[in-house]
Design a protein around this motif. Structure first.
Motif, mmCIF file in Angstrom:
data_model
loop_
_atom_site.group_PDB
_atom_site.id
_atom_site.type_symbol
_atom_site.label_atom_id
_atom_site.label_comp_id
_atom_site.label_asym_id
_atom_site.label_seq_id
_atom_site.Cartn_x
_atom_site.Cartn_y
_atom_site.Cartn_z
ATOM 1 N N ALA A 137 6.188 -19.626 0.640
ATOM 2 C CA ALA A 137 4.970 -19.319 -0.106
ATOM 3 C C ALA A 137 5.318 -18.648 -1.435
ATOM 4 C CB ALA A 137 4.064 -18.420 0.725
ATOM 5 N N ARG A 138 6.303 -17.764 -1.382
ATOM 6 C CA ARG A 138 6.731 -17.073 -2.602
ATOM 7 C C ARG A 138 7.157 -18.104 -3.657
ATOM 8 N NH1 ARG A 138 12.362 -14.561 -1.870
ATOM 9 N NH2 ARG A 138 12.825 -16.755 -2.052
ATOM 10 N N ARG A 156 -2.691 -14.510 -18.396
ATOM 11 C CA ARG A 156 -1.778 -15.484 -19.002
ATOM 12 C C ARG A 156 -2.490 -16.469 -19.906
ATOM 13 N NH1 ARG A 156 3.615 -16.348 -15.949
ATOM 14 N NH2 ARG A 156 3.776 -14.199 -15.267
ATOM 15 N N ASP A 194 2.895 -17.029 13.891
ATOM 16 C CA ASP A 194 3.900 -16.743 12.876
ATOM 17 C C ASP A 194 5.301 -17.075 13.387
ATOM 18 O OD1 ASP A 194 2.175 -15.702 10.803
ATOM 19 O OD2 ASP A 194 1.861 -13.978 12.103
ATOM 20 N N ALA A 213 -0.220 -16.313 9.273
ATOM 21 C CA ALA A 213 -0.844 -15.544 8.190
ATOM 22 C C ALA A 213 -0.648 -16.226 6.837
ATOM 23 C CB ALA A 213 -0.258 -14.132 8.175
ATOM 24 N N ILE A 214 0.532 -16.783 6.639
ATOM 25 C CA ILE A 214 0.838 -17.424 5.354
ATOM 26 C C ILE A 214 -0.092 -18.609 5.075
ATOM 27 C CG2 ILE A 214 2.638 -18.776 4.176
ATOM 28 C CD1 ILE A 214 3.141 -15.767 4.118
ATOM 29 N N ILE A 227 4.214 -20.060 -5.095
ATOM 30 C CA ILE A 227 3.390 -19.297 -6.049
ATOM 31 C C ILE A 227 4.149 -19.075 -7.360
ATOM 32 C CG2 ILE A 227 2.268 -17.061 -6.452
ATOM 33 C CD1 ILE A 227 1.730 -17.039 -3.372
ATOM 34 N N LEU A 228 5.442 -18.751 -7.246
ATOM 35 C CA LEU A 228 6.240 -18.580 -8.461
ATOM 36 C C LEU A 228 6.243 -19.859 -9.278
ATOM 37 C CD1 LEU A 228 9.379 -16.586 -7.242
ATOM 38 C CD2 LEU A 228 7.580 -15.785 -8.775
ATOM 39 N N LEU A 251 4.662 -10.835 1.257
ATOM 40 C CA LEU A 251 4.636 -11.872 0.225
ATOM 41 C C LEU A 251 4.472 -11.225 -1.155
ATOM 42 C CD1 LEU A 251 4.579 -14.835 -0.645
ATOM 43 C CD2 LEU A 251 2.159 -14.926 -0.021
ATOM 44 N N LEU A 292 7.168 -11.367 -4.245
ATOM 45 C CA LEU A 292 6.801 -11.870 -5.569
ATOM 46 C C LEU A 292 7.117 -10.828 -6.640
ATOM 47 C CD1 LEU A 292 3.434 -13.646 -4.705
ATOM 48 C CD2 LEU A 292 5.469 -14.752 -5.634
ATOM 49 N N PHE A 323 3.119 -20.187 -11.316
ATOM 50 C CA PHE A 323 3.097 -19.298 -12.475
ATOM 51 C C PHE A 323 4.101 -19.750 -13.535
ATOM 52 C CE2 PHE A 323 0.466 -16.622 -9.913
ATOM 53 C CZ PHE A 323 -0.266 -15.894 -10.842
ATOM 54 N N LEU A 338 6.921 -10.936 -10.638
ATOM 55 C CA LEU A 338 5.466 -10.936 -10.862
ATOM 56 C C LEU A 338 4.972 -9.486 -10.795
ATOM 57 C CD1 LEU A 338 3.642 -13.892 -9.049
ATOM 58 C CD2 LEU A 338 4.566 -13.786 -11.350
ATOM 59 N N ARG A 380 -5.750 -10.259 2.310
ATOM 60 C CA ARG A 380 -5.675 -11.518 1.552
ATOM 61 C C ARG A 380 -6.581 -11.445 0.340
ATOM 62 N NH1 ARG A 380 -6.625 -14.129 6.747
ATOM 63 N NH2 ARG A 380 -8.498 -15.066 5.891
ATOM 64 N N TYR A 427 -3.149 -18.911 5.971
ATOM 65 C CA TYR A 427 -4.445 -18.367 5.550
ATOM 66 C C TYR A 427 -4.396 -17.927 4.088
ATOM 67 C CZ TYR A 427 -6.294 -18.242 10.307
ATOM 68 O OH TYR A 427 -6.757 -18.583 11.549
ATOM 69 N N ILE A 428 -3.299 -17.304 3.705
ATOM 70 C CA ILE A 428 -3.179 -16.818 2.325
ATOM 71 C C ILE A 428 -3.252 -18.005 1.365
ATOM 72 C CG2 ILE A 428 -1.662 -15.660 0.666
ATOM 73 C CD1 ILE A 428 -0.483 -14.105 3.084
ATOM 74 N N GLU A 468 2.152 -9.821 6.687
ATOM 75 C CA GLU A 468 2.722 -10.946 5.940
ATOM 76 C C GLU A 468 2.279 -10.935 4.481
ATOM 77 O OE1 GLU A 468 5.166 -12.061 8.367
ATOM 78 O OE2 GLU A 468 4.600 -14.068 7.694
ATOM 79 N N VAL A 511 7.167 -16.678 4.428
ATOM 80 C CA VAL A 511 6.959 -15.862 3.230
ATOM 81 C C VAL A 511 7.773 -16.443 2.064
ATOM 82 C CG1 VAL A 511 7.433 -13.595 2.225
ATOM 83 C CG2 VAL A 511 6.384 -13.763 4.478
ATOM 84 N N GLU A 512 9.014 -16.843 2.348
ATOM 85 C CA GLU A 512 9.882 -17.354 1.279
ATOM 86 C C GLU A 512 9.307 -18.629 0.672
ATOM 87 O OE1 GLU A 512 10.999 -16.362 4.273
ATOM 88 O OE2 GLU A 512 11.756 -14.434 3.549
#
Lengths: 287, 285
Positions: free
Chosen positions: B272-273, A286, B205, B247-248, B276-277, A254, A258, B280, A263, A272, B250-251, A250, B269-270
Motif C-alpha cells: 500500500a505504501r 500539490r 490480516d 485493514a489495508i 500511494i507513493l 502505513l 509513508l 504522489f 511524505l 482511516r 479498507y484503507i 495498520e 502495508v509495504e
C-alpha cells in the motif's frame, strides 16, 4: 474517588517442587500504581507474560497483592470481608466463552450471578431481560448456550456480569477466539455499556485495532506499567512498541511508513478517516 | 500429491429434528506446496471440513480422495494416510503431556512404529524447523512460554512428516510478535520442505500477508476460492458472511472513494505504501 486505585502492588508466583518446597518465585507484578476514574474506557496492552492477566485478576480479588494495596471503590481487596462486594463491583469476562457457561438455557446462565447474590426472583427476571437487551441477545433467551457462536457466547457472558449491576467490567482478551463479526459485536457492546450506562471498562487485548477508541492505554512490560496515555500518544511511539513485542494499527503503520519515505504526514494517525483527510490535504497542497 | 474432495457433504444428527448440514457439496483440490488460508465465520463449516481432510470424520455423502484413492475405500490404509495430513488443533499446547520437550515430539513418530533412534532424529529435525533451540530439548514443556509451547506442539505434528499441514488458529491468544514469529516459521517450513500448509484463521490480516490461495466457506459451501488480492476486494460480500477484509484493503477502498486513483488491491502495508507513493510521485493527485 477513583473506582480503581492501585498503590504500589507487587505479586509473586511461587514455584514448588514435588515435595511442596518452594524452589523459585517469579515477580509477575512489580510496583504497579495507577488510578482509573469511573466511566473510563481503559485498554491494557503488553506481550504474553508481561503481567496483564495477573493485573486483571487483582481487580476483582481473584488474586490479592503480595505487597501494596488495591482499592476498588475504596474497598481494600485483601480484606476478605470485602471480597463479595468487590466482585459485585468489578466483573470479569475471560477469553474462552466455553469455559464460562454453566447453565443449559441462556436466561438461567444470565441469572446465575444475581441468584447467587440473593437477589429476589422478580428482580432477577427483570435484570436478566435488561441485560440480554443491552447485549442484543434477548431473542436467544430460551436457547441453549451450546448452540450459539463464540461472539454470541461472549455477549451472554457479558450479560451475566451485567445482571450483577457492576460498576466495572474487566475483559481479559474477550475477542481472541472470535471471528471478525463476533469481535466487532463484542466491542460494540463494551463501548455502548461504557457510553450509555457509564460502566468502567478495562479491556485487555493483543489487537491494536481494538484499542484506538479507548480513553487511555496502559502498556505493561516485565510486571510494570511502562506507558500510560491516550491512544494517539501511545501509538506515536511505533519503534518503542515494536521493541515491546507489540504493534500499532495498520493505518498508523502505513502512515509511519509513508512518512519515512518522505511524505509529510503527522504522527499518531489512528483512523482511516484521519488518514484519508491527511492525504487529501497533502494532495491539495500539490495542485 | 493431490488431496481432492468430491461433493463432500456432512450432516450432524441426521434423521432428527436437529439435523443440520455442516458442509454440502464441497469440491476442492489441494496440491503440493500450496499455502492456503481457510476463512469462514464460527459455524461456517471450517472445522467440519478440515476434520474430513485427514479422515477424522466420514462424509455423509461424497468422497475424499488421496492421490486418486477413496480414503474410506476397501483396503485403504487410513492410519498411514493420517501421517500424510497433519492436523494442529486450536491451543495445541494443551495437548503437551510428556516430561520433556524431546520426548513429547517423539511420541508421534514412535506411534507410527519408528525405532527410538529414528523417532529422535525426526523429532530433532522437526524441533529445529519449528524454531526450538536445542537447549530446550530437556526442559519440561510446561516451563516454556506460550509461543514456545505452541511451537513444540507444531513440531509434534511435523515429526510425523506430513505432506499437508493443517493449522487451526495457530496464533490465537499470542502477542503481535509471537504471532509474527509463528507465522514466519510456518512460512519457512513450507518453503523448505515443500509441504502444503492450510491456515485456518479469523485474522484477515494474517491470511492476506502469508497465503497464496484463499478459500472462503460460508454456510457449508465454498463461496470463494482464489487469489487473496482478488478475494479481499469483495469487502461487502465478505462482511455479509460475518468476515472482513484486511485493514489495508479498507484503507485503499476509502482512498478510492475519496477520489484517489487507486487501481487494484494491496494486502500489506509495504504494498500500500508503494502504491500511494507511486500516485504522489507520478503527480496523479
Amino acid at each position: 474517588m477513583s473506582i480503581i486505585d492501585v498503590k504500589n502492588i507487587t505479586y509473586d508466583y511461587h514455584k514448588k517442587d514435588d515435595q511442596g518446597n518452594e524452589t523459585e518465585s517469579v515477580r509477575a507484578l512489580d510496583d504497579v500504581s495507577l488510578e482509573v476514574k469511573e466511566g473510563e474506557f481503559i485498554a491494557v496492552l503488553g506481550h504474553n507474560g508481561s503481567g496483564k492477566s495477573t493485573f486483571a485478576k487483582h481487580l476483582n480479588a481473584l488474586l490479592v497483592p503480595t505487597g501494596g494495596t488495591v482499592y476498588i471503590c475504596g474497598m481494600d481487596t485483601s480484606d476478605t470481608s470485602n471480597t463479595l462486594e468487590v466482585r459485585k463491583t468489578a466483573g470479569m469476562v475471560f477469553q474462552n466463552p466455553d469455559n464460562q457457561m454453566v447453565a443449559s438455557v441462556v436466561d438461567e446462565e444470565v441469572g446465575f450471578g444475581p441468584e447467587n447474590m440473593g437477589v429476589p426472583t422478580d428482580e432477577i427476571l427483570k435484570r436478566v431481560d435488561d441485560a440480554l437487551n443491552s447485549v442484543g441477545m434477548y431473542a436467544y433467551k430460551d436457547s441453549s448456550p451450546t448452540r450459539l457462536s463464540g461472539g454470541q457466547k461472549q455477549r451472554i457472558a457479558i450479560a451475566g456480569i451485567l445482571a450483577m449491576k457492576p460498576k466495572c467490567i474487566v475483559a481479559d482478551e474477550p475477542t481472541a477466539m472470535l471471528d471478525p463479526k463476533g469481535r466487532a459485536d463484542v466491542l460494540k457492546v463494551l463501548h455502548m455499556l461504557n457510553k450509555e450506562q457509564n460502566v468502567t471498562i478495562i479491556l485487555i487485548t493483543h489487537n491494536m485495532e481494538e484499542v484506538i477508541d479507548a480513553d487511555r492505554i496502559f502498556v505493561m512490560e516485565g510486571g510494570k506499567v511502562v506507558m500510560n496515555g491516550s491512544p494517539r500518544e501511545i501509538f506515536s511511539h511505533v519503534k518503542e512498541l515494536q521493541r515491546l513485542r507489540l504493534d500499532v494499527p495498520e493505518v498508523t503503520k502505513l502512515a509511519f511508513e509513508l512518512k519515512q519515505k518522505g511524505l509529510p504526514l503527522r504522527d499518531g494517525i489512528l483512523t482511516r478517516e484521519e488518514f484519508v483527510n491527511e492525504l487529501r490535504l497533502l494532495a491539495k497542497g500539490r495542485v | 500429491m493431490e488431496l481432492r474432495t468430491e461433493k463432500l457433504t456432512y450432516e450432524y444428527d441426521p434423521g432428527t429434528s436437529y439435523a443440520k448440514k455442516a458442509i454440502e457439496d464441497v469440491d476442492l483440490v489441494i496440491r503440493e506446496n500450496e499455502f492456503i488460508g481457510l476463512i469462514g465465520h464460527t459455524g461456517s463449516g471450517k472445522s467440519t471440513l478440515i476434520q474430513h481432510l485427514n479422515g477424522l470424520l466420514k462424509a455423509t455423502s461424497g468422497r475424499v480422495l488421496w492421490n486418486g484413492k477413496d480414503i474410506f475405500g476397501d483396503g485403504f490404509d487410513r492410519k498411514e494416510f493420517r501421517g500424510h495430513v497433519g492436523l494442529v488443533f486450536q491451543y495445541p499446547e494443551y495437548q503437551l503431556f510428556e516430561t520433556d520437550v524431546l520426548k513429547d515430539v517423539c511420541f508421534g513418530p514412535k506411534n507410527l512404529g519408528l525405532s527410538e533412534a529414528e523417532a529422535t532424529a525426526r523429532a530433532k529435525e522437526a524441533l529445529s524447523l519449528a524454531g526450538i533451540d536445542e537447549k530446550l530439548y530437556k526442559a519440561s514443556p510446561f516451563e516454556l512460554s506460550g509461543g514456545q509451547k505452541r511451537r513444540v506442539a507444531i513440531a509434534g505434528v511435523l515429526a510425523m512428516k506430513p505432506d499437508i499441514l493443517i493449522l487451526d488458529e495457530p496464533t490465537a491468544g499470542l502477542d503481535p510478535k509471537g504471532r509474527d514469529e509463528i507465522l514466519d516459521s510456518i512460512s519457512l517450513i513450507r518453503s523448505e520442505t515443500k509441504k502444503t500448509v492450510i491456515l485456518v484463521s479469523h485474522s484477515m490480516d494474517d491470511v492476506a500477508q502469508y497465503v497464496n490461495r484463499v478459500i472462503v466457506i460460508n454456510k457449508g459451501h465454498i463461496e470463494f476460492d482464489g487469489e487473496p488480492r482478488e478475494i479481499f476486494s469483495h469487502i461487502e460480500e465478505l462482511e455479509e458472511m460475518g468476515l472482513s477484509a484486511p485493514a489495508i484493503s479498507y484503507i485503499l477502498r476509502d482512498l478510492k472513494e475519496a477520489g484517489f486513483p487507486i487501481e487494484g488491491n494491496a494486502l500489506t502495508v509495504e504494498e500500500a505504501r508503494d502504491m500511494i507513493l507511486g500516485i504522489f510521485r507520478r503527480g496523479h493527485v
